[in-house]
Design an enzyme around this catalytic site. Structure first.
Site: not given
Ligand code: NAI
Length: 328
Positions: A159, A187
């Site tokens: 990410d 996440h």
């Protein structure tokens, strides 16, 4: 020569495994002078494809690769490992409730936590990639009482990397100019890539971009839904970029952090920045290559605080559902 670093990889015959093993064996994770041994762990149906992957590892003739173990036995698989990269997990299938998924994976990570506790090397460090990675990591940790809490990590580096590239492309600069990009939270699409703290060429990224509407309404959902966008285009989920993020995470944790910088990793929260204690959540980390600490003193505005709180609320709920499913 140096003794090898022994690395366990679960789900080794999967997509990420296929992109990851060759990079570890070639020296990209621990450096060009460091021998490595691989303990490759798969469930029974994965063992045959794993044989093929190991044939390919053989055919690379990697000078640093000293040994490859292939097994579905967790005690054998985690025996003497210095790193455990927990990639394998059961994907959500059509019609499966989130609670079912958390329960199924929870059981897997109970077993892996116990096996790591009983078999790994004294210095073992664990990085969980298989989703839901934060909660899976917490469950494994809870079942490994002999392993210190600061050895457990879950991955948000993909990410972070995605967010850095989006900012660099918007600003028209090389991605290396983007630093101090912390991903906070879970996440999952709720994670918060903090563009207020990030820097471009050493200046505030939000000021350099100068378009808060774009940052909030385009950038945030773009990073959050990047995985789905890749599935839409490729017909398969991100694998090479995920494997790359695994390499980046281990390198970030085993080499000193550049001055004034940090990296995003999910670790056990001790209440830093008002985050609830006792969840594995993404935080800004610095390290000397061995001991790490959460970076202190980052100023968060109301927008950031709300986003971080929402993602951590999701994690608190995930933890509750997963631990209930394990008891039931
Ligand atoms: P995949 O389905 O291609 O491979 C998974 C492999 O794990 C399969 O070979 C399967 O046989 C094996 N496996 C399943 N249960 C296992 C167990 N109990 N023990 C050992 N092996 C087991 O999946 P892929 O694409 O390699 O992804 C793996 C995981 O990584 C997924 O959960 C995915 O959601 C997650 N992921 C996480 C990311 C992150 O940023 N944290 C990014 C991308 C993927």
């Amino acid at each position: 020569s140096k003794p090898p670093i022994r690395v366990a990889v679960t789900g080794a015959a999967g997509q990420i495994g296929y992109a990851l093993l060759f990079r570890i064996a070639s020296g990209q994770m621990f450096g060009p002078d460091q021998p490595v041994a691989l303990n490759l762990i798969e469930i029974e149906p994965g063992l045959k494809p794993l044989q093929g992957v190991v044939m390919e590892l053989d055919d690379c003739a990697f000078p640093l690769l000293t040994e490859v173990v292939q097994t579905s036995d967790l005690a054998e698989g985690f025996k003497g490992v210095n790193w455990a990269l927990l990639v394998g997990s059961v994907p959500r299938k059509a019609g499966m409730e989130r609670a079912d998924l958390l329960g199924i994976n929870g059981k897997i990570f109970v077993g892996q936590g116990k096996a790591i506790n009983d078999n790994a090397a004294k210095d073992v460090r664990i990085l969980v990639v298989g989703n839901p990675c934060n909660t899976n990591c917490l469950i494994a940790k809870e079942h490994a009482p002999d392993i210190p809490a600061d050895r457990w990590f879950a991955m948000t580096r993909l990410d972070e990397n995605r967010a850095k590239t989006q900012l660099a492309q918007k600003a028209g600069v090389p991605v290396s100019e983007v630093t101090n990009l912390c991903v906070w939270g879970n996440h999952s699409p709720s994670m918060y890539p903090d563009f207020y703290t990030a820097k471009i060429g050493g200046k505030s990224a939000a000021e350099v971009i100068g378009d808060e509407a774009w940052l909030k309404e385009t950038f945030l959902p773009k990073v959050g839904k990047r995985g789905a966008e890749i599935i839409g285009a490729r017909g398969a989920s991100s694998a090479a970029s995920a494997a790359n993020a695994v390499v980046d995470t281990v390198v970030a944790l085993t080499t000193p952090t550049a001055p004034g910088s940090f990296t995003s990793v999910c670790v056990l929260s001790n209440g830093e920045y008002g985050v609830p204690e006792g969840i594995i959540t993404s935080l800004p980390i610095r390290t000397d290559g061995n001991k790490w600490e959460v970076v202190k003193g980052i100023q968060l505005n109301e927008f950031s605080k709300e986003k971080i709180a929402a993602s951590n609320a999701e994690l608190t709920e995930e933890k509750k559902v997963a631990f209930e499913a394990l008891q039931g």
